[in-house]
Design a protein around this motif. Structure first.
Motif, short mmCIF file in Angstrom:
data_model
loop_
_atom_site.label_atom_id
_atom_site.label_comp_id
_atom_site.label_asym_id
_atom_site.label_seq_id
_atom_site.Cartn_x
_atom_site.Cartn_y
_atom_site.Cartn_z
N THR A 37 0.86 -1.18 0.00
CA THR A 37 0.00 0.00 0.00
C THR A 37 0.89 1.23 0.00
N LEU A 38 0.46 2.26 -0.68
CA LEU A 38 1.25 3.48 -0.80
C LEU A 38 0.67 4.57 0.08
N ILE A 39 1.40 4.88 1.11
CA ILE A 39 1.02 5.90 2.08
C ILE A 39 1.35 7.28 1.52
N GLY A 40 0.48 8.23 1.72
CA GLY A 40 0.76 9.62 1.35
C GLY A 40 0.73 9.91 -0.13
N SER A 41 -0.02 9.15 -0.91
CA SER A 41 -0.17 9.46 -2.33
C SER A 41 -1.05 10.69 -2.47
N ILE A 42 -0.65 11.61 -3.33
CA ILE A 42 -1.39 12.85 -3.55
C ILE A 42 -2.34 12.64 -4.72
N ILE A 43 -3.62 12.88 -4.50
CA ILE A 43 -4.65 12.68 -5.51
C ILE A 43 -5.17 14.03 -5.98
N GLU A 44 -5.18 14.22 -7.29
CA GLU A 44 -5.79 15.40 -7.89
C GLU A 44 -6.93 14.91 -8.78
N LYS A 92 7.87 7.64 -4.98
CA LYS A 92 8.76 6.81 -5.79
C LYS A 92 8.06 6.17 -6.98
N CYS A 93 6.88 6.68 -7.35
CA CYS A 93 6.11 6.10 -8.45
C CYS A 93 5.92 7.11 -9.58
N SER A 94 5.78 6.57 -10.78
CA SER A 94 5.43 7.41 -11.92
C SER A 94 4.03 7.96 -11.70
N VAL A 95 3.77 9.13 -12.23
CA VAL A 95 2.46 9.75 -12.06
C VAL A 95 1.43 8.93 -12.83
N PHE A 96 0.32 8.64 -12.16
CA PHE A 96 -0.78 7.87 -12.73
C PHE A 96 -1.87 8.82 -13.18
N GLU A 97 -2.36 8.64 -14.41
CA GLU A 97 -3.47 9.44 -14.93
C GLU A 97 -4.46 8.52 -15.62
N LYS A 98 -5.73 8.67 -15.27
CA LYS A 98 -6.78 7.90 -15.93
C LYS A 98 -8.10 8.63 -15.79
N GLU A 99 -8.90 8.59 -16.88
CA GLU A 99 -10.21 9.21 -16.87
C GLU A 99 -11.28 8.19 -16.53
N TYR A 100 -12.24 8.60 -15.72
CA TYR A 100 -13.34 7.74 -15.30
C TYR A 100 -14.65 8.44 -15.58
N GLU A 101 -15.67 7.66 -15.91
CA GLU A 101 -17.02 8.20 -16.07
C GLU A 101 -17.77 7.96 -14.77
N LEU A 102 -18.35 9.01 -14.24
CA LEU A 102 -19.08 8.91 -12.97
C LEU A 102 -20.57 8.81 -13.23
N THR A 103 -21.11 7.64 -12.94
CA THR A 103 -22.56 7.46 -12.98
C THR A 103 -23.06 7.06 -11.59
N ASP A 104 -22.12 6.64 -10.76
CA ASP A 104 -22.42 6.23 -9.39
C ASP A 104 -21.17 6.47 -8.56
N ASP A 105 -21.21 6.14 -7.28
CA ASP A 105 -20.02 6.27 -6.45
C ASP A 105 -18.89 5.44 -7.05
N LEU A 106 -17.67 5.88 -6.83
CA LEU A 106 -16.49 5.23 -7.40
C LEU A 106 -15.72 4.54 -6.29
N LEU A 117 -8.33 11.36 -12.87
CA LEU A 117 -7.55 11.20 -11.64
C LEU A 117 -6.07 11.28 -12.00
N LYS A 118 -5.37 12.09 -11.26
CA LYS A 118 -3.92 12.22 -11.40
C LYS A 118 -3.34 11.94 -10.02
N ILE A 119 -2.55 10.86 -9.91
CA ILE A 119 -2.07 10.44 -8.60
C ILE A 119 -0.55 10.43 -8.58
N HIS A 120 0.00 11.10 -7.56
CA HIS A 120 1.44 11.19 -7.35
C HIS A 120 1.77 10.30 -6.15
N GLY A 121 2.30 9.12 -6.39
CA GLY A 121 2.71 8.23 -5.32
C GLY A 121 4.20 8.34 -5.08
#
Length: 142
Positions: free
Chosen positions: A41-48, A89-103, A83-87
């Motif tokens: 698990t990655l502690i302290g990941s920054i989520i935008e 020691k990890c490469s930045v993660f980016e992915k688009e999601y469609e929200l029709t319900d809780d994620l 979602l853009k996530i900075h973990g």
């Protein structure tokens, strides 16, 4: 008496959409951040969270790699968020999601090139990303 009949007809013909609206006000987002290969698990990941080129929310994962926050539907454009996530020691993660319900998703980050390599860099990353830390209060209300 005629006026009473007219009033009753008017009252029954008015739609009361405010009480039974089907439009959601908020979406709950539950994220778990894990390193893809080691399954740590990655502690302290920054989520935008972005929608329509605008950042609408930020958060940080806790000691279990979990981040829970709410998105106001009025800021979500075309039901899509990026979602853009900075973990650490990890490469930045980016992915688009469609929200029709809780994620409720697990995000698999991969170790790689990153500016964010140590927990002491959190405030530096906040400044770089122009994020204001959220304030929270503890205690009871009298």
């Amino acid at each position: 008496m005629k006026q009473l009949i007219y009033i009753v007809i008017i009252l029954f013909s008015i739609q009361t959409n405010g009480q039974n609206s089907t439009e959601r006000k908020q979406f709950r987002v539950d994220l778990l951040t894990i390193e893809k290969n080691t399954k740590d698990t990655l502690i302290g990941s920054i989520i935008e969270v972005f929608s329509g080129e605008k950042r609408i929310e930020t958060d940080i994962s806790d000691f279990d790699g979990i981040s829970i926050f709410y998105l106001n539907s009025k800021y979500i454009i075309n039901n899509k968020v990026l979602l853009k996530i900075h973990g650490k020691k990890c490469s930045v993660f980016e992915k688009e999601y469609e929200l029709t319900d809780d994620l409720n998703i697990t995000i698999y980050l991969e170790y790689g090139e990153s500016e964010y390599t140590h927990p002491k860099q959190l405030s530096e990353m906040y400044k770089k990303l122009n994020i204001k830390p959220k304030t929270s209060t503890c205690g009871t209300v009298d």
